[in-house]
Design a protein around this motif. Structure first.
Motif, mmCIF file in Angstrom:
data_model
loop_
_atom_site.group_PDB
_atom_site.id
_atom_site.type_symbol
_atom_site.label_atom_id
_atom_site.label_comp_id
_atom_site.label_asym_id
_atom_site.label_seq_id
_atom_site.Cartn_x
_atom_site.Cartn_y
_atom_site.Cartn_z
ATOM 1 N N SER A 416 32.534 5.590 -27.757
ATOM 2 C CA SER A 416 33.939 5.836 -28.069
ATOM 3 C C SER A 416 34.741 6.093 -26.811
ATOM 4 O O SER A 416 34.262 6.743 -25.871
ATOM 5 C CB SER A 416 34.064 7.030 -29.016
ATOM 6 N N SER A 420 40.643 6.891 -28.248
ATOM 7 C CA SER A 420 40.388 6.167 -29.491
ATOM 8 C C SER A 420 41.090 6.835 -30.674
ATOM 9 O O SER A 420 41.124 8.065 -30.768
ATOM 10 C CB SER A 420 38.879 6.108 -29.755
ATOM 11 N N GLU A 440 32.364 1.976 -31.149
ATOM 12 C CA GLU A 440 31.526 0.800 -30.914
ATOM 13 C C GLU A 440 30.092 1.154 -31.276
ATOM 14 O O GLU A 440 29.484 2.041 -30.662
ATOM 15 C CB GLU A 440 31.601 0.340 -29.464
ATOM 16 N N GLN A 442 26.152 0.536 -31.462
ATOM 17 C CA GLN A 442 25.068 -0.175 -30.796
ATOM 18 C C GLN A 442 23.747 0.253 -31.424
ATOM 19 O O GLN A 442 23.573 1.425 -31.801
ATOM 20 C CB GLN A 442 25.062 0.107 -29.291
ATOM 21 N N PRO A 453 33.457 1.548 -23.429
ATOM 22 C CA PRO A 453 33.220 1.149 -24.824
ATOM 23 C C PRO A 453 34.347 0.268 -25.351
ATOM 24 O O PRO A 453 35.514 0.423 -24.984
ATOM 25 C CB PRO A 453 33.170 2.483 -25.575
ATOM 26 N N LEU A 454 33.976 -0.666 -26.196
ATOM 27 C CA LEU A 454 34.977 -1.479 -26.875
ATOM 28 C C LEU A 454 35.632 -0.662 -27.981
ATOM 29 O O LEU A 454 35.124 0.384 -28.397
ATOM 30 C CB LEU A 454 34.335 -2.743 -27.444
ATOM 31 N N GLN A 455 36.764 -1.139 -28.468
ATOM 32 C CA GLN A 455 37.527 -0.434 -29.497
ATOM 33 C C GLN A 455 37.481 -1.255 -30.782
ATOM 34 O O GLN A 455 38.258 -2.181 -30.967
ATOM 35 C CB GLN A 455 38.969 -0.251 -29.014
ATOM 36 N N LYS A 456 36.526 -0.911 -31.646
ATOM 37 C CA LYS A 456 36.322 -1.675 -32.876
ATOM 38 C C LYS A 456 36.595 -0.788 -34.086
ATOM 39 O O LYS A 456 36.374 0.424 -34.046
ATOM 40 C CB LYS A 456 34.891 -2.209 -32.944
ATOM 41 N N GLU A 470 32.160 -4.430 -39.613
ATOM 42 C CA GLU A 470 33.005 -4.486 -38.419
ATOM 43 C C GLU A 470 34.230 -5.331 -38.750
ATOM 44 O O GLU A 470 34.141 -6.533 -38.966
ATOM 45 C CB GLU A 470 32.234 -5.090 -37.254
ATOM 46 N N ASN A 473 38.289 -6.102 -33.547
ATOM 47 C CA ASN A 473 38.064 -5.643 -32.180
ATOM 48 C C ASN A 473 39.403 -5.679 -31.466
ATOM 49 O O ASN A 473 39.988 -6.744 -31.293
ATOM 50 C CB ASN A 473 37.045 -6.547 -31.489
#
Length: 552
Positions: A416, A420, A440, A442, A453-456, A470, A473
């Motif tokens: 995160s 976020s 995100e 994993q 981290p990506l923001q999904k 999901e 993104n």
């Protein structure tokens, strides 16, 4: 018979009279029967006529409503819409209200620019403000059309919408706290300014949010407002009339030992305001605050004090003597059986306090909670609390906790970002909730920490405890996020406000509404365990068909 014959022979005239009388009686009876038959026949004809007239009228009414009188048109909501503003910055305010009264929720937000949208061609100078200035805008939830825009202030410190009786008995509005030093009441339906008042909040102040509506204390028939302003180690109290914005009484002052926040509790007929800093908790009744601001005692049912609470409040410092916590992060109101309870979250644990007897109901070990506690339903009609806690650099743990017992019902670890957005919940028809979570995911044992981290955005529903969907993104900076039902028990959507913040250089600001089902149909199914119960398409289809429910 012999006697009768003998009587007839003896009195022949009398016998004739008897026969005549019998004949007359028979004639009268026949006439009565004939008359009754005639009446019944006429009554039957009237009944038949009434039946056919009623049937004819019913057919006319059905025909009229079916073909002549048009049915009210139901607004057709677009699945996705965007509203873009160039050379602007956005504020962290996003309100969902029905502004145009079409029974579809609309979006109210604030941005700063030199001009409004091309739909209205409004400028800052229209309200006598320097350019650029802060605009408040309402956008239709059905198609993103701008309903109204209004230059409100040079800068927006805070905005609160959906306030009833703001400026008029039947009006709903938004209260804008602007800089420098202004309060502006804006009509929610039209965007017209109901009233504007200047207030001297002092220097280097912070508005404590949310703003609070209190019962009518100036006897003008409308609710009033109480605003708390934090300056250094003091909290200033301002009470304003909801009718015209004028200040009631003078400014009250409360002493605290640091940066404070607050919540408001409704205890039957008593109102209490709990102010908390990192190390202390203070409690003030509305009666105390009113007396401090006006120097007067007033007898109103809403200004009563709770005897149990008064026993535990230090009359000099207003500390709550029975509660001693360190590093308080959040206070939250949790609905209980008879009244609201208090959730206290510090750096090490969360605990629920019974607001009636001030006893601890449960405690839960949880460290460094990073977002406001949120309510939702993991089990049918069993209230739960969503907590997000930091468990390492760029790592957080999402937990759903049963409010009655403090038991953890479900948890998930995510990568995160610090900025976020927080989670959101939507009530479903099975008396549970759909949970929307940012981060995100994993696979355990395969985590990568080398990159940001990506923001999904993920969807979780308790019907599939081992499945995440999901949804999207997002690489843009998200200023504000919300999810709601735009129509009663239907049209579940989320709203994103993206772009530069007010402290950054102007750029492109984008407001987007997206129907949740559109993302569900295109989502990626993530199995949280190795056991896949159903096919991925079956899971998507089932969650796509999920119905929603508006709780009262």
């Amino acid at each position: 018979m012999d006697n009768k014959d003998s009587e007839a022979e003896i009195h022949p005239l009398k016998a004739e009279d008897v026969k005549a009388q019998e004949n007359h009686e028979n004639f009268v009876e026949r006439r009565i029967v004939s008359k009754q038959s005639s009446q019944l026949s006429r009554l039957s004809r009237w009944r038949t006529a009434a039946f056919f007239i009623s049937l004819f009228l019913c057919l006319i009414i059905v025909f009229a409503f079916s073909f002549i009188i048009p049915c009210p048109e139901r607004p057709v909501s677009e699945r996705t819409w965007f509203r873009n503003y160039d050379n602007a910055v956005a504020y962290r305010f996003l309100a969902i209200e029905d502004a145009n009264e079409d029974k579809v929720q609309d979006v109210v937000f604030a941005f700063k620019a030199s001009n409004g949208s091309s739909s209205f061609n409004t400028t800052c100078s229209d309200e006598g403000l320097p350019s650029p200035c802060a605009f408040v805008a309402a956008v239709s939830g059905t198609n993103g059309r701008v309903l109204w825009e209004r230059p409100a202030a040079e800068e927006v410190e805070w905005m609160e919408c959906g306030i009833k009786q703001l400026g008029a008995a039947e009006a709903q509005g938004c209260l804008v706290v602007g800089k420098p030093l202004s309060l502006t009441a804006v009509d929610l339906r039209t965007g017209e300014v109901r009233w504007r008042q200047s207030s001297d909040f002092g220097a280097n102040y912070t508005v404590l949010t949310p703003l609070s509506v209190i019962p009518d204390v100036d006897s003008d028939g409308l609710q009033d407002l109480i605003i708390f302003i934090a300056t250094a180690d003091k909290i200033k109290t301002f009470i304003h009339s909801g009718k015209n914005g004028k200040q009631i009484g003078s400014t009250g002052s409360l002493n605290v030992d640091g940066k404070a926040r607050y919540i408001r509790l409704n205890l039957d007929s008593s109102y209490y305001f709990l102010f908390y800093t990192e190390n202390s908790l203070y409690a003030y009744s509305l009666k105390d605050l009113y007396s401090a601001a006006t120097g007067m005692e007033i007898k109103l049912p809403s200004l009563e004090q709770d005897p149990q609470w008064e026993k535990n409040i230090d009359r000099t410092t207003h500390h709550l003597s029975f509660l001693s916590f360190g590093d308080i992060r959040y206070l939250a109101k949790i609905p209980g059986r008879s009244r609201e309870n208090i959730l206290v979250v510090n750096s090490e644990m969360a605990m629920l306090i019974n607001a009636q007897n001030l006893q601890t109901l449960w405690t839960l070990n949880v460290s460094r909670v990073v977002s406001e506690p949120l309510l939702g339903y993991y089990k049918p009609d069993v209230l739960g609390i969503v907590l997000e806690s930091e468990i390492g650099p760029n790592r957080k743990k999402v937990m759903i906790v049963e409010s009655g017992s403090g038991a953890v019902q479900w948890d998930l670890k995510l990568n995160s970002r610090a900025e976020s957005p927080g989670p959101a919940t939507l009530s479903t028809a099975d008396h549970r909730s759909a949970f929307l979570i940012w981060g995100e995911y994993q696979v355990p044992g395969n985590e990568t920490r080398s990159r940001a981290p990506l923001q999904k955005l993920y969807l979780f529903h308790p019907s599939y405890t081992n499945v995440l969907l999901e949804l999207r993104n997002s690489t843009d900076q998200i200023i504000a996020f919300n999810a709601t039902l735009f129509e009663r028990s239907r049209h579940a959507c989320y709203v994103l406000l993206r772009g530069p913040q007010s402290s950054e250089e102007p750029g492109s600001v984008s407001l987007m509404k997206r129907k949740l089902k559109e993302d569900v149909s295109e989502s990626r199914v993530i199995w949280l365990s190795q056991v896949a119960v159903d096919s991925e398409q079956y899971v998507r289809d089932r969650l796509y068909r999920m119905r929603f429910h508006s709780r009262v």
